[in-house]
Design a protein around this motif. Structure first.
Motif, PDB file in Angstrom:
ATOM      1  N   VAL B  57       5.503  -2.715   9.579  1.00  0.00           N
ATOM      2  CA  VAL B  57       4.141  -2.725   9.118  1.00  0.00           C
ATOM      3  C   VAL B  57       3.547  -1.519   8.814  1.00  0.00           C
ATOM      4  CG1 VAL B  57       1.876  -3.592   9.383  1.00  0.00           C
ATOM      5  CG2 VAL B  57       3.722  -5.156   9.949  1.00  0.00           C
ATOM      6  N   TRP B  58       3.840  -0.745  10.104  1.00  0.00           N
ATOM      7  CA  TRP B  58       3.169   0.766  10.087  1.00  0.00           C
ATOM      8  C   TRP B  58       3.695   1.615   8.738  1.00  0.00           C
ATOM      9  CZ3 TRP B  58       6.629   4.568  10.507  1.00  0.00           C
ATOM     10  CH2 TRP B  58       6.156   6.141  10.394  1.00  0.00           C
ATOM     11  N   SER B  59       4.804   1.713   8.687  1.00  0.00           N
ATOM     12  CA  SER B  59       5.436   2.314   7.517  1.00  0.00           C
ATOM     13  C   SER B  59       4.981   2.032   6.180  1.00  0.00           C
ATOM     14  CB  SER B  59       6.750   2.633   7.589  1.00  0.00           C
ATOM     15  OG  SER B  59       7.539   1.441   7.490  1.00  0.00           O
ATOM     16  N   LEU B  60       4.806   0.553   5.972  1.00  0.00           N
ATOM     17  CA  LEU B  60       4.251  -0.029   4.878  1.00  0.00           C
ATOM     18  C   LEU B  60       2.842   0.633   4.334  1.00  0.00           C
ATOM     19  CD1 LEU B  60       5.365  -3.707   4.821  1.00  0.00           C
ATOM     20  CD2 LEU B  60       6.271  -1.843   3.422  1.00  0.00           C
ATOM     21  N   HIS B  61       1.983   0.564   5.641  1.00  0.00           N
ATOM     22  CA  HIS B  61       0.857   1.570   5.421  1.00  0.00           C
ATOM     23  C   HIS B  61       0.875   2.946   4.792  1.00  0.00           C
ATOM     24  CE1 HIS B  61      -2.359  -1.194   6.832  1.00  0.00           C
ATOM     25  NE2 HIS B  61      -1.436  -1.819   7.468  1.00  0.00           N
ATOM     26  N   GLU B  62       1.937   3.499   5.470  1.00  0.00           N
ATOM     27  CA  GLU B  62       2.556   4.887   5.030  1.00  0.00           C
ATOM     28  C   GLU B  62       2.837   5.068   3.468  1.00  0.00           C
ATOM     29  OE1 GLU B  62       1.802   7.910   6.545  1.00  0.00           O
ATOM     30  OE2 GLU B  62       0.804   6.333   8.166  1.00  0.00           O
ATOM     31  N   LEU B  63       3.574   3.773   3.221  1.00  0.00           N
ATOM     32  CA  LEU B  63       4.215   3.819   1.887  1.00  0.00           C
ATOM     33  C   LEU B  63       2.781   3.677   0.862  1.00  0.00           C
ATOM     34  CD1 LEU B  63       6.479   3.516   0.256  1.00  0.00           C
ATOM     35  CD2 LEU B  63       6.022   0.891   0.232  1.00  0.00           C
ATOM     36  N   ALA B  64       1.780   2.759   1.187  1.00  0.00           N
ATOM     37  CA  ALA B  64       0.646   2.725   0.294  1.00  0.00           C
ATOM     38  C   ALA B  64      -0.097   3.915   0.321  1.00  0.00           C
ATOM     39  CB  ALA B  64      -0.335   1.576   0.906  1.00  0.00           C
ATOM     40  N   ILE B  65      -0.267   4.707   1.481  1.00  0.00           N
ATOM     41  CA  ILE B  65      -1.046   6.129   1.590  1.00  0.00           C
ATOM     42  C   ILE B  65      -0.326   6.801   0.624  1.00  0.00           C
ATOM     43  CG2 ILE B  65      -1.235   8.110   2.662  1.00  0.00           C
ATOM     44  CD1 ILE B  65      -1.972   6.339   5.151  1.00  0.00           C
ATOM     45  N   LYS B  66       1.057   7.093   0.434  1.00  0.00           N
ATOM     46  CA  LYS B  66       1.819   7.810  -0.491  1.00  0.00           C
ATOM     47  C   LYS B  66       1.692   7.616  -1.966  1.00  0.00           C
ATOM     48  CE  LYS B  66       4.365  10.886   2.578  1.00  0.00           C
ATOM     49  NZ  LYS B  66       3.742  10.445   3.783  1.00  0.00           N
ATOM     50  N   ALA B  67       1.743   6.001  -2.206  1.00  0.00           N
ATOM     51  CA  ALA B  67       1.773   5.765  -3.337  1.00  0.00           C
ATOM     52  C   ALA B  67       0.438   5.806  -4.137  1.00  0.00           C
ATOM     53  CB  ALA B  67       2.061   4.018  -3.518  1.00  0.00           C
ATOM     54  N   ALA B  68      -0.849   5.732  -3.279  1.00  0.00           N
ATOM     55  CA  ALA B  68      -2.228   5.947  -3.868  1.00  0.00           C
ATOM     56  C   ALA B  68      -2.393   7.056  -4.903  1.00  0.00           C
ATOM     57  CB  ALA B  68      -3.207   5.876  -2.842  1.00  0.00           C
ATOM     58  N   PRO B  69      -2.027   8.327  -4.083  1.00  0.00           N
ATOM     59  CA  PRO B  69      -2.261   9.616  -5.215  1.00  0.00           C
ATOM     60  C   PRO B  69      -1.361   9.434  -6.577  1.00  0.00           C
ATOM     61  CG  PRO B  69      -1.347  10.011  -3.176  1.00  0.00           C
ATOM     62  CD  PRO B  69      -1.509   8.644  -2.905  1.00  0.00           C
ATOM     63  N   LEU B  70      -0.100   9.067  -6.295  1.00  0.00           N
ATOM     64  CA  LEU B  70       1.022   9.094  -7.298  1.00  0.00           C
ATOM     65  C   LEU B  70       0.366   8.127  -8.452  1.00  0.00           C
ATOM     66  CD1 LEU B  70       4.360   8.612  -5.422  1.00  0.00           C
ATOM     67  CD2 LEU B  70       3.351  10.760  -6.570  1.00  0.00           C
ATOM     68  N   ILE B  71      -0.009   6.804  -8.069  1.00  0.00           N
ATOM     69  CA  ILE B  71      -0.628   6.012  -9.072  1.00  0.00           C
ATOM     70  C   ILE B  71      -1.708   6.545  -9.585  1.00  0.00           C
ATOM     71  CG2 ILE B  71      -1.421   3.434  -9.440  1.00  0.00           C
ATOM     72  CD1 ILE B  71       0.616   2.830  -7.038  1.00  0.00           C
ATOM     73  N   LEU B  72      -2.664   6.935  -9.173  1.00  0.00           N
ATOM     74  CA  LEU B  72      -3.815   7.208  -9.733  1.00  0.00           C
ATOM     75  C   LEU B  72      -3.679   8.537 -10.700  1.00  0.00           C
ATOM     76  CD1 LEU B  72      -6.761   8.013  -6.907  1.00  0.00           C
ATOM     77  CD2 LEU B  72      -6.891   6.761  -9.047  1.00  0.00           C
ATOM     78  N   ILE B  73      -2.882   9.391 -10.231  1.00  0.00           N
ATOM     79  CA  ILE B  73      -2.679  10.466 -11.155  1.00  0.00           C
ATOM     80  C   ILE B  73      -1.858   9.964 -12.374  1.00  0.00           C
ATOM     81  CG2 ILE B  73      -1.243  12.775 -11.275  1.00  0.00           C
ATOM     82  CD1 ILE B  73      -1.917  13.202  -8.174  1.00  0.00           C
TER      83      ILE B  73
END
Lengths: 523, 362
Positions: B57-73
């Motif tokens: 679960v911890w790393s899924l959160h990290e995944l979301a953190i890294k995906a957020a800027p990628l998707i936004l940009i």
């Protein structure tokens, strides 16, 4: 496969040649024989498979089935280079020349890179003199007329000493006088024993210069005849399958109010290779079809840009639509006043090839039909259903043949797409319609339909401006004719008062430099 | 025998969906070969790289953190690319967005108001948009190439940030570390769930993706984007302004990159420091293409590329290989996506033609 004696065998013999694109047969079991020293016509509507056939002969496409024999020997032509080695030369309809380079440099590009430029220039001069194709090797292509550009392509092909020369719609861009010169050259090639495959729509010239004709329709051979023994009507029947409808012309005489008025408009060239418009004036009244004749590249597209408002002009009073000054108005402002426009280039100007027909309908009418096609106020949500049904209506009225309900514009043949593009404007019942080259590269059936639609629109009380290079077309539909040359527009003449020769002279006559060159080299 | 590429009459719908998947599969194969050459067990390494990060679960959160800027940009870039405006400088707009968004908490560390966070986000977007406005202005006024100008502006932005945090913005109590004071709690983007660090950034990303998908599919604006992207001349005929589209697409993608920048600083880092991005702005270009320039596709591809970052970290820890391996994977993905896209327009034909063979020997 049968082998005949080498002496009796034709130069090129094609048997059962087919080309499939997916399940669609662009060429279906085509037989074709071209003898030595023969001028052979290839007739057919757009989409009949002429280009596909020629591309297979020139090695651009590979046949799916069938054989090609060259001088009695079966051959495979994997590339244009191989075709040239065999002795096939090709002059394409759309030239591939670099405008900023000289004639000799352009020719050098297609030859062995080790040949020195001076030698090429010298050979060019020799060949051009020998074949009556006057051309200055050191001239820049940008400065040359379309006819002269075509000569470069022909000389480029001749320098490779071909036995067969393929010409794709060569006269579609020429004045009657220029076409005349081309025919003389073709006769000379024939006298040397070279063969010519001559692709054309123009039945009269095929009858005049060709020894044999092969007619294609829907990828199949529908006729193999001596064109001199046929009538234009019987040739057209082989091409189209039915008799081509004759266009019923509007009566000259009772015209209404002036709907378009252009007064002394001059436009500086936008790019280094554009033509400047000089002091253009014209008036078109309701019910009138003004045809603007002229050889391509004499300011037609610049005139269209100014009339359509794609590039507005600085003088607001210079152009009036229904009495209102619109010179500085952009295209959609002019559309809202009831004007419709059909540009020359279908792909990438009048339509976006990869978009569907309904999207291409929206392309021209997103502003003028805002109420019908858009919802949601400032969000401008597209009303797909309304757009699609309007697009279907246009297709059925104009008899647009297509695969599927709403195919990509690029998948339609030239004629069908053009019918759609013209229908898209007619559907609005514009009070003013400006059309640039309405039937350029369009098959005979579609051309006749489009011309009739333009005439009918004028009859219904609209003003129509047709910019065209096709003199037959102009005589068919115009009530008034003017000629554009070097950015200048001649006085208008009632259609009945001008002969083909007079127009030809107007087309070239004002163009003093070019006519000077031609008379200087005349023999 | 020879292989021939034959142009399809129509673009293949099947392959436009299949191509990214095929590209991912080929990337995995190439990755396995690379791990093998590095002396690691290929399958084990791929497992650590691509599967293990998905198990906690911890790393899924990290995944979301890294995906957020990628998707936004990337969704912003997709609008640019569809309209034929090649904004390569999202990394710079991200950086400037992070800087302008941080002005309030850095200069007013004692301001404790719920207003501060919305203001920071808006200022971040404005900063990113203005920075993207520079190449837009240069393109519309002087006809410069936006690829070059936007790219060059990236380095200016990064050096400007570097100067700020080493100079005027440096925390006086920070033992001379080049970073600002930590933001006050009101200036930190809240986390979504208690189970991990994922913050509102991923929500912004999903909203932006859905909104732009709606625009592209249902609105006249989206139609203008695709018309002008495919043919400027046809766009002019339609009465759409190419110049305005340059501004629209550049400002929009700049604003989204700026939002990504301030979200990253405020949500994941908590202060400003010399390096705030592992190249999100550039990786987002890959995300945009892997997602077929479709905002919904970009959501999926954003997570895939986020995984390459995460896997890179995992590989560094468990396999003791350089985290540069994530760059390698990103490069492989872009390479295979672009080559597999050929299949959308062409079909591959193997030609066994005895007569051709004979002709060849002759």
């Amino acid at each position: 496969m049968t082998f005949e004696g080498v002496e009796a065998s034709p130069l090129l013999s094609v048997r059962g040649l087919s080309k499939l694109f997916g399940s669609f047969a662009a060429c279906d079991a085509i037989d074709l024989d071209i003898g030595h020293g023969e001028i052979h016509a290839l007739l057919g509507e757009n989409g009949a498979g002429k280009s596909t056939l020629v591309k297979m002969l020139f090695g651009v496409l590979q046949p799916t089935a069938g054989t090609i024999s060259w001088e009695g020997r079966p051959v495979v032509i994997p590339s244009p280079g191989e075709a040239r080695r065999l002795g096939v030369g090709m002059v394409f309809q759309h030239f591939s020349l670099f405008e900023a380079l000289t004639v000799a440099e352009n020719i050098a590009l297609s030859l062995d890179p080790r040949t020195p430029l001076a030698k090429i220039a010298e050979e060019t001069a020799t060949v051009s003199k020998a074949y009556g194709l006057p051309l200055d090797p050191s001239a820049h292509v940008a400065d040359l007329s379309v006819g002269e550009r075509q000569r470069i392509e022909i000389i480029r092909a001749l320098l490779q000493n071909p036995k067969l020369i393929i010409l794709d719609e060569p006269t579609s861009v020429l004045t009657p006088q220029e076409a005349e010169r081309l025919f003389e050259t073709l006769m000379r090639l024939k006298a040397e024993g070279r063969s010519v495959l001559y692709i054309s729509h123009r039945l009269e010239e095929v009858q005049r210069i060709c020894d044999r004709a092969t007619v294609l329709r829907h990828g199949k051979v529908t006729g193999d005849c001596d064109p001199r023994k046929e009538t234009p009507a019987s040739l057209a029947r082989m091409m189209v399958g039915t008799e081509v409808a004759e266009v019923q012309r509007a009566d000259a005489g009772a015209f209404g109010d002036v709907l378009v008025e252009v007064a002394k408009v001059s436009v500086a060239p936008r790019t280094p290779f554009a033509v400047s418009l000089k002091d253009i004036s014209l008036k078109v009244r309701a019910g009138e079809v003004l045809a603007i004749a002229g050889v391509a590249g004499n300011g037609q597209s610049e005139l269209f840009d100014a009339l359509s408002g794609e590039y507005p002009i600085s003088d607001d009073d210079g152009i009036r639509l229904r009495g209102k000054p619109v010179g500085r108005l952009r295209i959609n402002g002019r559309r809202l006043l009831g004007a419709g426009f059909v540009p020359e280039e279908r792909h990438g100007h009048a339509a976006v090839s990869a978009l569907s027909l309904s999207d291409n309908l929206l392309l021209a009418r997103s502003r003028s039909d805002k109420k019908a096609f858009l919802a949601g106020g400032p969000l401008s949500i597209l009303r797909r259903d309304a757009i699609l049904s309007a697009s279907r209506r246009i297709c059925s009225i104009m008899d647009v043949r297509k695969s599927g309900d709403d195919p990509a514009a690029g998948s339609l043949s030239g004629g069908n797409l053009q019918k759609f593009i013209v229908g898209r404007e007619l559907d609005r019942q514009p009070s003013v319609l400006v059309v640039n080259q309405p039937t350029w590269g369009v098959d005979a059936g579609a051309a006749s339909r489009i011309r009739q639609a333009l005439v009918d629109l004028a009859k219904a009380g609209s003003a129509v401006i047709v910019i065209s290079q096709d003199l037959d077309e102009i005589f068919e539909i115009a009530t008034t004719i003017a000629v554009i040359s070097d950015g200048k527009l001649s006085d208008p003449y009632p259609a009945g008062e001008l002969t083909l020769e007079q127009i030809g002279l107007l087309m070239g006559g004002i163009h003093e430099r070019h006519s000077g060159v031609e008379t200087a080299h005349a023999h | 025998m020879r292989i021939e590429l034959q142009k399809r009459a129509n673009t293949s719908t099947l392959f436009s969906i299949l191509s990214p998947l095929l590209a991912l599969a080929l990337t995995l194969v190439a990755g396995a070969i690379m791990f093998g050459l590095l002396g690691k067990s290929p399958l084990g390494a791929l497992y650590i790289y691509f599967v293990e990060p998905l198990l906690d679960v911890w790393s899924l959160h990290e995944l979301a953190i890294k995906a957020a800027p990628l998707i936004l940009i990337a969704v912003g870039l997709s609008i640019c690319f569809r309209s034929n405006n090649w904004n390569i400088g999202a990394e710079g707009q991200f950086t400037i967005g992070a800087i302008t968004g941080s002005i309030l908490p850095v200069l007013n560390p004692e301001w404790h108001s719920p207003l501060i966070l919305p203001l920071m986000l808006v200022m971040g977007m404005i900063g990113g948009a203005l920075y993207a406005g520079i190449p837009a202005l240069l393109k519309t006024r002087f006809n410069t190439n936006e690829i070059l100008t936007s790219l060059m502006l990236v380095y200016i932005a990064q050096l400007f940030l570097d100067w700020l945090v080493r100079g005027p913005w440096r925390d006086p109590q920070g033992y001379n570390f080049p970073q600002t004071k930590s933001f006050q709690p009101e200036a930190v983007l809240p986390e979504i769930l208690d189970s991990g660090r994922a913050h509102l950034g991923i929500i912004f990303a999903l909203i932006a993706a859905v909104a732009l998908w709606f625009m592209m599919r249902f609105m006249l604006k989206g139609f203008q984007v695709s018309v002008l992207g495919q043919s400027e001349r046809a766009g002019r005929f339609a009465g759409f302004s190419a110049r305005r589209m340059v501004w629209f697409s550049m400002l929009l993608s700049g604003a989204l990159a700026g939002l990504a920048g301030i979200s990253e600083v405020s949500g994941s880092i908590g202060h400003v420091q010399p390096v705030i991005s592992p190249g999100y702005g550039f990786t987002a270009i890959i995300v945009a293409f892997l997602g077929r320039l479709n905002p919904l596709g970009i959501i999926a591809s954003g997570f895939v590329l986020a995984l390459t970052y995460l896997g890179g970290e995992a590989a560094q820890l468990s396999l003791s290989i350089s985290d540069k391996v994530s760059r390698v994977f990103q490069g492989l993905i872009l390479f295979f996506v672009l080559s597999c896209d050929t299949l959308i327009h062409y079909r591959i034909r193997l030609i066994f033609n005895p007569s051709t063979a004979q002709e060849g020997k002759r």
